[in-house]
Scaffold this active site. Sequence first.
Site, mmCIF file in Angstrom:
data_model
loop_
_atom_site.group_PDB
_atom_site.id
_atom_site.type_symbol
_atom_site.label_atom_id
_atom_site.label_comp_id
_atom_site.label_asym_id
_atom_site.label_seq_id
_atom_site.Cartn_x
_atom_site.Cartn_y
_atom_site.Cartn_z
ATOM 1 C CB VAL B 32 -0.972 0.006 1.205
ATOM 2 C CG1 VAL B 32 -1.752 1.316 1.262
ATOM 3 C CG2 VAL B 32 -1.939 -1.161 1.106
ATOM 4 N N PRO B 52 10.835 0.686 9.339
ATOM 5 C CG PRO B 52 10.315 -0.561 11.230
ATOM 6 C CD PRO B 52 9.695 0.274 10.160
ATOM 7 N N GLY B 55 10.273 -3.736 7.080
ATOM 8 C CA GLY B 55 8.896 -3.497 6.642
ATOM 9 C C GLY B 55 8.793 -3.038 5.196
ATOM 10 C CG ASP B 120 -6.966 -1.566 4.598
ATOM 11 O OD1 ASP B 120 -7.786 -1.462 3.681
ATOM 12 O OD2 ASP B 120 -5.900 -2.193 4.493
#
Lengths: 283, 283
Positions: B32, B52, B55, B120
């Site tokens: 995303v 990080p 991620g 979301d």
Amino acid sequence: MTEAKQTSGGGSLLIAWQLSNKRVLIVGGGEVASQRIESILVTGATILLVSPAEGIGSRTKELVSKYKESGKIVHIRRKFSETEDLENMDMVLTALDDNELSEKIVHMCRERRIPVNAADIPHLCDFYFGAQIRDGPLQIMISTNGNGPRMAALIRTRLQKGLTGLEGRAIEKVGLLRERLKERAPGVGGIEGRQRMKWMKELCDIWEMEDLAMLEEPTMEFLLNEGWSKDRKVLSPMETMPILRTKKQTVIRHVVTEGGQSTITAFILGAVCAGLFFTYRGR
Amino acid sequence: MTEAKQTSGGGSLLIAWQLSNKRVLIVGGGEVASQRIESILVTGATILLVSPAEGIGSRTKELVSKYKESGKIVHIRRKFSETEDLENMDMVLTALDDNELSEKIVHMCRERRIPVNAADIPHLCDFYFGAQIRDGPLQIMISTNGNGPRMAALIRTRLQKGLTGLEGRAIEKVGLLRERLKERAPGVGGIEGRQRMKWMKELCDIWEMEDLAMLEEPTMEFLLNEGWSKDRKVLSPMETMPILRTKKQTVIRHVVTEGGQSTITAFILGAVCAGLFFTYRGR
């Protein structure tokens, strides 16, 4: 329409701003103000309209009298007052001939970090408006990034021709079906969430827009009972036929096939031409 | 894609947000986040990406290494830090699995009045994203107001079929012509401003999108010299023919008429069928 000169590489971030239960200040009451009012009304925001009575155009007048009782529009008949009008505002739109006043309002909004659009002064705007298409829950915006509002309007007309007019209804029905599905599989994220998303995606791929538009309550139940609840299967429109209302389908098919008429006409024309040729040759 | 449940009456305000030379914080580095980065890059904003190293997804990684030298993306390899990351930000986008952290960031943005989108978590968003079409200066956004991102994608495909692919170029050319016209008639508002708008509007009405797309410098000069400067007249494409490059026109006509091929095929098919019929009958 607000315009802006930009380099060809420069683009905007097209977004759907949420204004439900928010407060929007519109300063000015002419033709542009009425367009702004109409754009804001669909969002569920409350409008504070500040304009002397003599600055109110006919369309703005109509809108004010239609929505004042519900409290959706509050019209204050005077010029902009800096001490009170910006209080608790979530967005400000100026639609004024007085560029100096517009600029002043924009700077006050900047200090207060209120998103602001000044009609016809692009370099002062946090955001621009564009040409729009609306069909129920479907909203389409066309932006030319300041290269001419007329072109945006032309493209809107072109895009509208590509739509059947059933898209809005199809979206509503899909939204309803998704709600029903969430009642059965309420998990957020996780395996069930992913299965739900996959099932909805597959359904939208298999079903035509026109089939989706005619989805009625019994068909939805059938899809969920016989499809989702049994092996997460996605049934095709044909598989739900026993409960489809044939009459409705006929009506929609008629709308949909309209686009094919030129092909049919060409086929007949071709046949007739060849017929004439053979008839002539046969003499 | 951010989704939201809304009543069928509730709509959004679709706007083209301006981010040229602004600063956008993106928290998170997955799939995303990479979509968000791409949306922001076209606007000319600078991105601060906080995530990080573990991620960061593959697409985000690509984008970071492509744009870090130009300074368009600065990647800070750590988790979100509330004391420093929000400073001087003009917009914040979260793309996190950690809903609690997203919510915390949103509330901090609210206090600072920074526009924020939390992927979301629709009820926390100031604005949503939608399906988009981009062709140079032309940007189109499709929003279903939370009734399913899949439907937005389907409608995008449908709309794309209605476009020839020349619209972006046509818009660019019209933008250029308008600049040239403004050099000759620089007045803002007033009679000259209105004449200029009228002339541009008429031109866009008379000229087909495909003709506009092939507008070259000499033709623009001709239009302005022989049209605008003489009685504010709008010349048709035919009237500029002496200087049109016929070869280019042929290429474009070819692109444009592709849509008519099914009609031609149907005509031939009709003729062949009738031919077979007559041949058979003649035996």
